[in-house]
Design a protein around this motif. Structure first.
Motif, PDB file in Angstrom:
ATOM      1  N   LYS A 213     -33.551 153.335  15.255  1.00 61.58           N
ATOM      2  CA  LYS A 213     -34.156 152.223  15.995  1.00 61.58           C
ATOM      3  C   LYS A 213     -35.011 151.395  15.033  1.00 61.58           C
ATOM      4  O   LYS A 213     -35.579 151.931  14.074  1.00 61.58           O
ATOM      5  N   VAL A 214     -35.062 150.077  15.309  1.00 62.23           N
ATOM      6  CA  VAL A 214     -35.884 149.187  14.477  1.00 62.23           C
ATOM      7  C   VAL A 214     -36.799 148.388  15.402  1.00 62.23           C
ATOM      8  O   VAL A 214     -36.327 147.786  16.376  1.00 62.23           O
ATOM      9  N   ALA A 215     -38.099 148.398  15.113  1.00 60.92           N
ATOM     10  CA  ALA A 215     -39.041 147.614  15.924  1.00 60.92           C
ATOM     11  C   ALA A 215     -39.124 146.215  15.332  1.00 60.92           C
ATOM     12  O   ALA A 215     -39.334 146.050  14.131  1.00 60.92           O
ATOM     13  N   HIS A 216     -38.912 145.183  16.191  1.00 55.56           N
ATOM     14  CA  HIS A 216     -39.049 143.798  15.715  1.00 55.56           C
ATOM     15  C   HIS A 216     -40.524 143.408  15.884  1.00 55.56           C
ATOM     16  O   HIS A 216     -40.982 143.185  17.011  1.00 55.56           O
ATOM     17  N   ARG A 217     -41.251 143.319  14.746  1.00 57.76           N
ATOM     18  CA  ARG A 217     -42.685 142.988  14.864  1.00 57.76           C
ATOM     19  C   ARG A 217     -42.851 141.583  15.436  1.00 57.76           C
ATOM     20  O   ARG A 217     -43.804 141.305  16.146  1.00 57.76           O
TER      21      ARG A 217
ATOM     22  N   GLY B  27     -30.945 145.610   8.084  1.00 57.47           N
ATOM     23  CA  GLY B  27     -30.372 144.653   9.035  1.00 57.47           C
ATOM     24  C   GLY B  27     -30.350 145.310  10.399  1.00 57.47           C
ATOM     25  O   GLY B  27     -30.090 146.506  10.512  1.00 57.47           O
ATOM     26  N   ALA B  28     -30.659 144.529  11.445  1.00 60.51           N
ATOM     27  CA  ALA B  28     -30.754 145.115  12.789  1.00 60.51           C
ATOM     28  C   ALA B  28     -30.218 144.170  13.848  1.00 60.51           C
ATOM     29  O   ALA B  28     -30.204 142.951  13.674  1.00 60.51           O
TER      30      ALA B  28
ATOM     31  N   GLY C 212     -34.371 147.034  18.171  1.00 61.41           N
ATOM     32  CA  GLY C 212     -32.934 146.887  17.906  1.00 61.41           C
ATOM     33  C   GLY C 212     -32.392 148.125  17.210  1.00 61.41           C
ATOM     34  O   GLY C 212     -33.102 149.128  17.083  1.00 61.41           O
ATOM     35  N   GLU C 213     -31.149 148.055  16.756  1.00 56.22           N
ATOM     36  CA  GLU C 213     -30.517 149.185  16.057  1.00 56.22           C
ATOM     37  C   GLU C 213     -30.332 148.829  14.586  1.00 56.22           C
ATOM     38  O   GLU C 213     -29.946 147.682  14.268  1.00 56.22           O
ATOM     39  N   ASP C 214     -30.583 149.794  13.710  1.00 52.90           N
ATOM     40  CA  ASP C 214     -30.413 149.574  12.267  1.00 52.90           C
ATOM     41  C   ASP C 214     -28.917 149.633  11.922  1.00 52.90           C
ATOM     42  O   ASP C 214     -28.310 150.701  11.916  1.00 52.90           O
TER      43      ASP C 214
END
Ligand SMILES: NC(=O)c1cc2c(N)ncc(C(N)=O)c2s1
Length: 319
Positions: free
Chosen positions: A74-78, A134-135, A143-145
């Motif tokens: 998982k990727v957090a979009h700041r 990239g996500a 989002g997803e990495d």
């Protein structure tokens, strides 16, 4: 060959191959024949095989990653990746313009109009000039990495000249020709065809094996900046120009409009011209150009007040 000779030759080959890649996939203007590219790529891979410790993250040999992943991190979009409010008519566009001018307490506003690419919203992060993550947009905050899948998109630069951390956003898509030939192959293999290029792009980027993504001829247009401490530009159009300068593929059809009349003209122009594009668009994105004005207008719970998406009427299914 000594290790130092190998290091020098690899640096030269990486520079040449990444440049050829940029000319072919971003500028659509190759300066050397494919045979020349293939010869240098083979030379690079041979030297890397002999000196694996000299392989770098921005080597063109690293675009098609290793083994399939078990799952995406998982990727957090700041900076949240928000959706856009929609406009469906000229009246909606005029309402949007009125709200913007009231919010800015000004008589005239400069907008930027851009084609709304019918693909998958993507975020790319660069650190020290290298593509590091990239996500997908996901739900806008998480989002997803899919870094290994995105590395296979040859119009994404593995290195950019800007050393400051920068997050760039855009839309990954599958060109119509790639979609037609992919579905032809799927039908030959008795696999379910994709319904449209958007689903095919999403399906390609959200599967776990980068070797599959590498075969899907995906592409991308970059159109915004997310996190960017060192950003000092004043308008969105300057950002688009900057993204192009540092090697990103941007869509060439964007246009500055000094009134909602000019926006409406641009929309009407593309209702006609849309059919001639080699990729799907589902509307026109209209943004206030001045970044301070965007700041002043801010956001509703889920969308910017300084942008809207004019949506084309859904195309009649050809029966
Ligand atoms: N959801 C969004 O914010 C956007 C979505 C899209 C899209 N699908 N295509 C182009 C742009 C653009 N050029 O700004 C945007 S912006």
């Amino acid at each position: 060959m000594t290790e130092n000779e190998a290091r020098e030759q690899l640096a030269t080959l990486r520079g040449e191959l990444n440049q050829y890649n940029y000319e072919y996939h971003v500028l659509d203007k190759p300066s050397v024949p494919d045979a020349e590219y293939d010869k240098k790529m083979k030379k690079l891979k041979d030297i890397e095989a002999e000196f694996p410790a000299l392989i770098t993250a921005d080597s063109p040999s690293q675009r098609v990653g290793g083994e399939p992943l078990d799952a995406f991190k998982k990727v957090a979009h700041r900076v949240p990746m928000l959706s856009l409010g929609n406009a469906f008519s000229e009246e909606d566009l005029r309402d949007f313009d009125r709200r913007v001018r009231e919010g800015l307490a000004t008589g005239s506003v400069t907008y930027v109009c851009e084609l709304k690419i019918d693909g998958l919203a993507i975020s790319l992060r660069y650190q020290d000039g290298l593509f590091v993550q990239g996500a997908t947009r996901g739900d806008g905050t998480t989002g997803e990495d899919i870094t290994s899948n995105l590395k296979t998109i040859k119009s994404i630069p593995l290195r950019i000249p800007d050393q400051a951390p920068i997050e760039v956003r855009g839309e990954a898509f599958m060109p119509q020709q790639a979609f037609v030939s992919l579905n032809k192959k799927r039908e030959e293999n008795e696999e379910e065809p994709f319904a449209n290029p958007r689903n095919a792009a999403a399906g390609s980027l959200r599967q776990l094996d980068p070797k599959i993504a590498a075969k899907r001829q995906l592409d991308i247009f970059l159109y915004a900046v997310g996190e960017w401490e060192s950003g000092t530009l004043e308008t969105h159009s300057e950002r688009l120009q900057y993204l192009e300068e540092i090697g990103f593929k941007t869509n060439p059809e964007w246009r500055k409009c000094n009134s909602i009349e000019e926006v409406i003209q641009y929309v009407e122009e593309w209702v006609e011209k849309r059919a001639n594009l080699s990729y799907d668009i589902d509307g026109i994105v209209i943004k206030v150009d001045n970044l301070e004005a965007q700041e002043q207008l801010g956001f509703t719970a889920k969308s910017p007040r300084w942008a809207t998406a004019y949506k084309f009427p859904a195309e009649e299914a050809i029966t």
